[in-house]
Scaffold this active site. Structure first.
Site, PDB file in Angstrom:
ATOM      1  N   ASP A 266      34.573   7.895  28.713  1.00 41.34           N
ATOM      2  CA  ASP A 266      35.889   7.338  28.438  1.00 41.34           C
ATOM      3  C   ASP A 266      36.234   6.413  29.593  1.00 41.34           C
ATOM      4  O   ASP A 266      36.339   6.853  30.733  1.00 41.34           O
ATOM      5  CB  ASP A 266      36.903   8.484  28.309  1.00 41.34           C
ATOM      6  CG  ASP A 266      38.359   8.032  28.432  1.00 41.34           C
ATOM      7  OD1 ASP A 266      38.632   6.833  28.226  1.00 41.34           O
ATOM      8  OD2 ASP A 266      39.211   8.891  28.740  1.00 41.34           O
ATOM      9  N   ASN A 269      41.971   5.299  32.481  1.00 35.80           N
ATOM     10  CA  ASN A 269      42.971   5.014  33.503  1.00 35.80           C
ATOM     11  C   ASN A 269      43.018   6.222  34.421  1.00 35.80           C
ATOM     12  O   ASN A 269      42.643   7.324  34.022  1.00 35.80           O
ATOM     13  CB  ASN A 269      44.322   4.799  32.821  1.00 35.80           C
ATOM     14  CG  ASN A 269      45.386   4.293  33.772  1.00 35.80           C
ATOM     15  OD1 ASN A 269      45.888   5.018  34.624  1.00 35.80           O
ATOM     16  ND2 ASN A 269      45.758   3.041  33.611  1.00 35.80           N
ATOM     17  N   GLN A 283      39.524   0.782  24.777  1.00 33.44           N
ATOM     18  CA  GLN A 283      38.571   1.869  24.528  1.00 33.44           C
ATOM     19  C   GLN A 283      39.171   3.265  24.693  1.00 33.44           C
ATOM     20  O   GLN A 283      39.026   4.115  23.814  1.00 33.44           O
ATOM     21  CB  GLN A 283      37.353   1.702  25.444  1.00 33.44           C
ATOM     22  CG  GLN A 283      36.154   2.542  25.049  1.00 33.44           C
ATOM     23  CD  GLN A 283      35.955   3.756  25.936  1.00 33.44           C
ATOM     24  OE1 GLN A 283      36.798   4.089  26.767  1.00 33.44           O
ATOM     25  NE2 GLN A 283      34.822   4.415  25.782  1.00 33.44           N
ATOM     26  N   GLU A 284      39.849   3.531  25.801  1.00 36.97           N
ATOM     27  CA  GLU A 284      40.392   4.875  26.009  1.00 36.97           C
ATOM     28  C   GLU A 284      41.488   5.195  24.998  1.00 36.97           C
ATOM     29  O   GLU A 284      41.496   6.282  24.389  1.00 36.97           O
ATOM     30  CB  GLU A 284      40.959   5.023  27.424  1.00 36.97           C
ATOM     31  CG  GLU A 284      41.549   6.409  27.645  1.00 36.97           C
ATOM     32  CD  GLU A 284      41.995   6.659  29.076  1.00 36.97           C
ATOM     33  OE1 GLU A 284      41.791   7.787  29.556  1.00 36.97           O
ATOM     34  OE2 GLU A 284      42.543   5.731  29.718  1.00 36.97           O
ATOM     35  N   GLU A 285      42.420   4.276  24.800  1.00 37.88           N
ATOM     36  CA  GLU A 285      43.528   4.538  23.886  1.00 37.88           C
ATOM     37  C   GLU A 285      43.046   4.760  22.453  1.00 37.88           C
ATOM     38  O   GLU A 285      43.544   5.630  21.742  1.00 37.88           O
ATOM     39  CB  GLU A 285      44.528   3.389  23.933  1.00 37.88           C
ATOM     40  CG  GLU A 285      45.319   3.297  25.225  1.00 37.88           C
ATOM     41  CD  GLU A 285      44.636   2.507  26.319  1.00 37.88           C
ATOM     42  OE1 GLU A 285      45.195   2.357  27.410  1.00 37.88           O
ATOM     43  OE2 GLU A 285      43.509   2.030  26.077  1.00 37.88           O
ATOM     44  N   TYR A 324      39.414  -3.735  17.423  1.00 38.64           N
ATOM     45  CA  TYR A 324      39.579  -3.397  18.827  1.00 38.64           C
ATOM     46  C   TYR A 324      40.791  -4.151  19.361  1.00 38.64           C
ATOM     47  O   TYR A 324      41.033  -5.301  18.983  1.00 38.64           O
ATOM     48  CB  TYR A 324      38.318  -3.789  19.599  1.00 38.64           C
ATOM     49  CG  TYR A 324      38.265  -3.322  21.028  1.00 38.64           C
ATOM     50  CD1 TYR A 324      37.892  -2.015  21.325  1.00 38.64           C
ATOM     51  CD2 TYR A 324      38.566  -4.184  22.082  1.00 38.64           C
ATOM     52  CE1 TYR A 324      37.813  -1.578  22.644  1.00 38.64           C
ATOM     53  CE2 TYR A 324      38.498  -3.761  23.397  1.00 38.64           C
ATOM     54  CZ  TYR A 324      38.118  -2.453  23.681  1.00 38.64           C
ATOM     55  OH  TYR A 324      38.061  -2.031  24.980  1.00 38.64           O
TER      56      TYR A 324
END
Length: 538
Positions: A266, A269, A283-285, A324
Site C-alpha cells: 500500500d 500516507n 492507490q491507497e485510497e 484511477y
C-alpha cells in the site's frame, strides 16, 4: 473489563461508556437506534436529510456537540441518498440496510466485550485486544469482521469523538468529510468512493462475514534491542551478502489482483488511509474503498514514523472498480475467493508504508536512501521469525566479520559451527576486498534458501512513493528489490502501471543480474550469488 490496559487506552476514542465493568450506549442512543432498527415505518427515516437529523440527535446524546461536523455534511448525505442513487436503491437502503445497520450498532457494546474476553493470546501468545497501537509500539490487534462492521457503522453515523484525535496523530475516522466533499466539489470519483462503502454495508447487512482481520504495527528499533532487529545503518547494507530475490516485471495488471498470496504494498500516507475519507483517490485510497475493512485501522493507528510500517492481514474485498484518480468508478460487487488461514483471516496481506514526500534531489543522498530502504525493509520483514532472523543477521553477521575478514583464532569456525570442518578453512577467495570461505558461503546460502522456502510469500509492489510524492520510479524499484532480498522474500513482483520511464525495467534488471553473476563467477562465489553488497556497488 475496567482493569484492562488495552481498553483503557482506546476508551477515550470510543463512543460507548464503561461502568461497573460493562460497556453500554447511553439510553437515548439505544432508543434512537431501536427506532431505526424497526424500519422507516417506526423511525420515519426515508431520506438522506432525515438520516442526517438522526445522526445529529445521536451525537447530541453522546455530548459530541463540541466536535462539529464538516459544514456541508448534511447536504452531502442528502445529495447522495436523495438524488444520486435510484429510487429502488434508496428504498432498499432505508427499508433493509439502515435497520440492519442500526441493529448492528445496538450490539456494538456486547461485541466489544466479547472481543476482550476472547482475543487474548491468539497470535504468538501476544495481546491482540483493541487498543491504541501507539508510535514505536510494535504489536498486533485482531478484530472480527463483525466488530469491524460495527466500528465502520459508528463512522457512518459520525459517532466517534474527534477533538482528542489530533494530539495523538490519529487520522480522520468519521464519514462527515467523505459526504461533505461530495457536495462541496461534486465529481463522479467521490460518488464512486461512497458507493463502495455503501455497497460494503449492503453486503454485511445481508450476510455478516465471520472471519477476522489483523492490524500489526511493525517497528525497527532505533537502538539495539535484542532479540529484535534494529534500524540498519549504511554499513549493514553495503556489507550484506544475502542473495538477491527474483525480480519480475509486469507492464499490465494491478497489485490487488495478484494471486500468489504475496504481500501487497500500500503506497501509504504516514497517516494510514491518507485521503480515503476525504477527497483522495489514488492507490491507497482506492484500496481502502474496495477493501473497506482497512478503514478500521485508521481508528487506532497513529501516524507512522520513519522506522515503522503497518501490516494488515485478512481484509476482504467487496467492490470492483475501473479507472484511477479522477476516472475512478465503482463497477459492482466483488466476491472475494481468497483462502482463509487458521485465524479466520483471508490470505490477503497488505503492507502500508509511507515514502518520502517531495524528496527532490535529496532522494539520491545517503540519508534519504537509508530511510527509504529501511522503511521498505521494516514492511517486508516477517517479525514472527525474529529469532531466525537474529540468528542470520547477528550470528552470521558476527561470523562474517570473523570468518571472512580477520580470523584471529584459526579454530573459531570449527569450535562454533558444526557445519564447518578444519578441511574447509583453506578454501577461500577474494571478493570485494573480503576473504570469502566458499564452503561457508554455500552453507549460508542453504540457510537462506530454507527460510525463504518456508512460506514462499513474496512482495507485490509498483511505483511506491512516485506520482504525487515525487519519487524516482527507477530508484524506488531498486530500493524495494534490495529490501525484499534482505527480508528473505523469494521474489518481488513489480507492476509498472504503464509508466513510460519503466518500459525497459525488465531489461535493466536482467542486465544487473547478469553483471553480478559474472562478477561473482570471477571471484569463485558459488550458486546464484547476486548479493546486496554487489548490487549496491553496481
Amino acid at each position: 473489563m475496567e482493569g484492562r490496559d488495552d481498553l483503557k487506552s482506546i476508551l477515550p476514542y470510543l463512543p460507548v461508556v464503561l461502568r461497573s465493568s460493562s460497556l453500554f450506549w447511553p439510553s437515548q442512543v439505544v432508543e434512537a437506534l431501536k427506532e431505526m432498527a424497526r424500519g422507516p415505518e417506526c423511525s420515519g427515516v426515508r431520506s438522506g436529510k432525515l438520516l442526517f437529523l438522526v445522526i445529529s440527535h445521536l451525537r447530541q446524546s453522546l455530548t459530541l456537540s463540541s466536535d462539529p461536523l464538516a459544514p456541508s455534511a448534511l447536504e452531502g448525505y442528502a445529495l447522495f441518498f436523495d438524488r444520486l442513487i435510484s429510487r429502488e436503491e434508496s428504498r432498499k437502503w432505508f427499508e433493509e440496510v439502515l435497520p440492519s445497520l442500526a441493529n448492528l450498532l445496538l450490539q456494538f457494546p456486547s461485541l466489544l466485550e466479547l472481543h476482550y474476553q476472547n482475543e487474548d493470546g491468539l497470535i504468538n501468545a501476544a495481546n491482540t485486544g483493541l487498543r491504541l497501537l501507539d508510535s514505536q509500539e510494535a504489536g498486533i490487534v485482531l478484530l472480527s469482521q463483525e466488530l469491524i462492521g460495527a466500528l465502520l457503522g459508528c463512522s457512518f453515523f459520525c459517532l466517534f469523538p474527534v477533538s482528542n484525535r489530533g494530539p495523538r496523530n490519529l487520522p480522520t475516522i468519521n464519514f462527515d468529510h467523505l459526504f461533505a466533499n461530495l457536495y462541496d466539489n461534486y465529481n463522479l470519483k467521490q460518488q464512486s468512493k461512497i458507493r463502495c462503502v455503501i455497497h460494503y454495508f449492503e453486503r454485511i447487512c445481508s450476510c455478516m462475514p465471520v472471519g477476522s482481520v489483523s492490524f500489526e504495527r511493525k517497528v525497527l528499533p532505533l537502538e539495539n534491542c535484542s532479540p529484535c532487529i534494529s534500524y540498519p545503518n549504511a554499513e549493514f547494507w553495503s556489507s550484506s551478502l544475502i542473495p538477491l530475490s527474483r525480480f519480475e516485471v509486469h507492464s499490465s495488471g494491478s497489485i490487488e489482483n495478484q494471486s500468489s498470496g504475496a504481500l501487497e504494498v500500500d503506497f501509504a500516507n504516514k497517516y494510514i488511509g491518507g485521503g480515503a475519507l476525504h477527497r483522495g483517490c489514488v492507490q491507497e485510497e482506492i484500496r481502502f474503498m474496495i477493501n473497506p475493512e482497512l478503514i478500521a485501522g485508521m481508528f487506532f493507528l497513529p501516524s507512522m514514523e520513519d522506522n515503522e510500517a503497518v501490516e494488515i492481514i485478512g481484509a476482504e474485498r467487496f467492490s470492483n472498480y475501473t479507472g484511477y484518480a479522477s476516472s475512478f468508478r465503482f463497477s459492482g460487487d466483488h466476491v472475494d475467493k481468497r483462502e482463509v488461514d487458521s485465524f479466520g483471516r483471508r490470505k490477503t496481506r497488505i503492507i502500508a508504508m509511507d515514502a518520502l514526500c517531495s524528496p527532490g534531489m535529496g532522494q539520491y543522498k545517503l540519508k534519504c536512501l537509508l530511510r527509504e530502504v529501511n522503511k521498505a525493509f521494516c514492511g517486508f520483514i516477517d517479525q514472527s521469525k525474529y529469532q531466525q532472523y537474529e540468528r542470520l543477521f547477528q550470528e552470521d553477521g558476527y561470523c562474517e566479520a570473523r570468518r571472512y575478514q580477520d580470523i584471529k583464532d584459526p579454530n573459531y569456525m570449527t569450535k562454533n559451527d558444526p557445519l564447518v570442518s578444519e578441511s574447509t578453512l583453506t578454501s577461500v577467495e577474494t571478493h570485494g576486498g573480503k576473504l570469502v570461505n566458499i564452503t561457508m558461503r554455500k552453507s549460508q546460502e542453504t540457510r537462506f534458501q530454507s527460510l525463504v522456502r518456508e512460506d514462499n510469500v513474496g512482495i507485490v509492489t509498483g511505483n511506491w512513493g512516485c506520482g504525487a510524492f515525487g519519487g524516482d520510479p527507477e530508484l524506488k524499484a531498486i530500493i524495494q528489490w534490495l529490501a525484499a532480498s534482505q527480508a528473505l522474500r523469494p521474489f518481488i513482483s513489480y507492476y509498472t502501471f504503464g509508466v513510460p520511464i519503466l518500459h525497459k525495467l525488465k531489461q535493466v534488471f536482467a542486465s544487473v543480474e547478469t553483471t553480478l553473476d559474472n562478477d561473482c563467477s570471477k571471484h569463485a562465489i558459488p550458486g546464484k550469488a547476486c548479493t546486496l553488497a554487489a548490487a549496491i556497488e553496481v
